[in-house]
Enzyme design. Structure first.
Site, short mmCIF file in Angstrom:
data_model
loop_
_atom_site.label_atom_id
_atom_site.label_comp_id
_atom_site.label_asym_id
_atom_site.label_seq_id
_atom_site.Cartn_x
_atom_site.Cartn_y
_atom_site.Cartn_z
N ILE A 10 56.17 47.94 -31.53
CA ILE A 10 55.39 47.05 -31.81
C ILE A 10 54.52 46.32 -31.02
CG2 ILE A 10 54.99 45.09 -33.58
CD1 ILE A 10 57.36 45.75 -34.95
N GLY A 13 56.24 42.26 -24.11
CA GLY A 13 55.85 40.89 -23.21
C GLY A 13 56.59 41.11 -21.89
N PHE A 15 59.32 39.61 -20.98
CA PHE A 15 60.86 39.91 -20.82
C PHE A 15 61.59 40.61 -21.86
CE2 PHE A 15 59.37 35.33 -19.41
CZ PHE A 15 59.76 35.49 -18.26
N SER A 16 60.60 40.96 -22.92
CA SER A 16 61.01 41.92 -23.99
C SER A 16 60.21 43.01 -24.38
CB SER A 16 61.68 40.94 -24.92
OG SER A 16 60.63 40.33 -25.48
N GLU A 17 60.42 43.99 -25.35
CA GLU A 17 59.75 44.69 -26.01
C GLU A 17 60.23 44.40 -27.52
OE1 GLU A 17 59.53 48.55 -24.51
OE2 GLU A 17 61.58 49.08 -25.09
N LYS A 33 64.00 42.97 -31.26
CA LYS A 33 63.48 42.58 -29.79
C LYS A 33 64.60 43.01 -28.63
CE LYS A 33 61.94 38.39 -27.49
NZ LYS A 33 61.59 36.86 -28.05
N ASP A 128 55.83 27.37 -26.44
CA ASP A 128 54.87 28.56 -26.58
C ASP A 128 54.16 28.89 -27.62
OD1 ASP A 128 53.38 30.52 -24.94
OD2 ASP A 128 54.78 31.78 -24.93
#
Length: 420
Positions: A10, A13, A15-17, A33, A128
């Site tokens: 999807i 980022g 720090f994550s996918e 995540k 954020d």
């Protein structure tokens, strides 16, 4: 992760996918995540702010739901299984030629303010808020990605470079990490304008340009606001005076109430900025509050339906039981205090004439009083043992008493006409 099958990617980022996954247990689709960081223990996982925040804020209709935490101890990998949404706000407005209707904008912003209010009242601020972190599914808006959240009670200063630059509040730009939960309202105001106009409000190229663009629109702040910022900044700053062009009206379908709320959310001084709770009470959301109130009344009516026949029977039964209680109470009073038949006026009772009744002469009972002692000093009398004697042994009983005791006589009791 053996219970899930990967469908596709999807997004990704720093720090994550995020992957779209299907559960092999129930067949439902979820958003996974996958963290890029490696974790050493389950304690480190449980101390992760994002997991703590999602657990504390659950359940709420405008906060993303965390379904499962998957941690592999051997590899140190961590995955958060969350509900799958259709898109985010950025994907919704990207490429659109015409803005959304104000009714739709109002509906989305009301839900966003509700998520912020719930979050802030539970002691968490997001840090954020941006279109990419605001998710939508079937017109239901949910706030997600709590990787940068903090507790409102944690000690300042915080991290300076935290929120995305275009949505970063002035206090985050001009202080060394001295900001509060009010920064979320500034970011929400920027999102508000972007949904309405399809253009970012302050698209700064860098931090200095970001401040300059804010001043171009809002103007330079009052001196007292700058003084507050300077007290928490290692370096001093001064800005040339700018009046500010005002928020550009790129669309003509915004009502005065909409602009009023927008100005309140992007107030330069955080102390003058509106809170999420106050925003929910703004006249701009009057229609949403009325609809919410009506929906709540409908749910209550569905849970407690009104049946006229049943209600009448219940009311009749209540009246019957009330009359029965009154009757029972009156009967009990009659039992406790039985009524006597007689005249309703005051009358004098006739005097009884008893034959053989004579006037009593004085009668002394030294035996009774001699038991209690003198009692002249107000002290408690001392009981003494009493010997059982017959009526004809009065003289012997008096001899047994100590001579120091004073004998007393009872007052004379007179009886007249058979009445004491």
């Amino acid at each position: 992760m053996k219970n899930y099958k990967a469908i596709g990617k999807i997004g990704e980022g720093t720090f994550s996918e995020v992957m779209k996954m299907q559960s092999l247990r129930d067949g439902n689709y979820y958003a996974c995540k996958q963290m890029k960081q490696r974790f050493e223990s389950i304690e480190q996982v449980n101390n992760l702010r994002e997991i703590q925040a999602l657990r504390r804020l659950h359940p709420h209709p405008n906060i993303l739901t965390l379904h499962e935490v998957v941690f592999d101890r051997k590899s140190g990998s961590l995955a958060l299984i969350c509900e799958l949404m259709d898109m985010n706000i950025y994907e919704l407005i990207r490429g659109r030629r015409h803005p959304l209707s104000e009714k739709k904008i109002r509906y989305y912003m009301y839900q966003l303010c509700k998520s912020l209010d719930h979050m802030h009242r539970n002691g968490i601020f997001h840090r954020d808020v941006k279109p990419e972190n605001i998710l939508i599914k079937q017109d239901v808006l949910k706030l997600g990605d709590f990787g940068s959240c903090r507790s409102v009670y944690s000690k300042q200063p915080y991290t300076e470079y935290i929120s995305t630059r275009w949505y970063r509040a002035p206090e985050c730009l001009l202080t060394d990490g001295f900001y509060t939960y009010k920064m979320d309202l500034w970011s929400a105001g920027c999102v508000f304008y972007e949904i309405a106009s399809l253009q970012p409000l302050f698209p700064g190229a860098n931090e200095l340009d970001q401040i300059s663009k804010i001043h171009d629109v809002i103007g330079t702040p009052a001196q007292k606001t700058l003084t507050k910022f300077k007290q928490s900044r290692a370096m001093s700053f001064d800005f040339p005076f700018k009046k500010g062009s005002g928020i550009p009206l790129l669309t003509t379908n915004l009502s005065p109430q909409c602009l009023s709320l927008l100005h309140s959310m992007v107030a330069y001084d955080p102390d003058e900025r509106i809170t999420a709770r106050q925003a929910l009470q703004h006249p701009y959301f009057q229609e949403q509050r009325a609809a919410e109130k009506q929906a709540l009344a409908s749910r209550r009516k569905a849970c407690f339906p009104e049946h006229p026949v049943a209600a009448e029977a219940l009311r009749h039964g209540w009246q019957t039981s009330k009359e029965a209680r009154k009757q029972k109470q009156s009967l009990k009073q009659e039992e406790d205090h039985p009524k006597r038949q007689g005249p309703a006026y005051i009358m004098e009772l006739p005097k009884l004439k008893l034959s053989g009744v004579t006037k009593l002469s004085s009668y002394s009972s030294p035996t009774l009083h001699s038991v209690f002692g003198s009692g002249t000093n107000g002290k408690a009398p001392v009981l003494r043992p009493l010997k059982c004697v017959g009526a004809n042994k009065k003289t012997d009983l008096q001899k047994d008493l100590k001579p120091a005791l004073k004998q007393c006589r009872l007052p004379t009791i007179e009886r007249k006409g058979g009445e004491y």
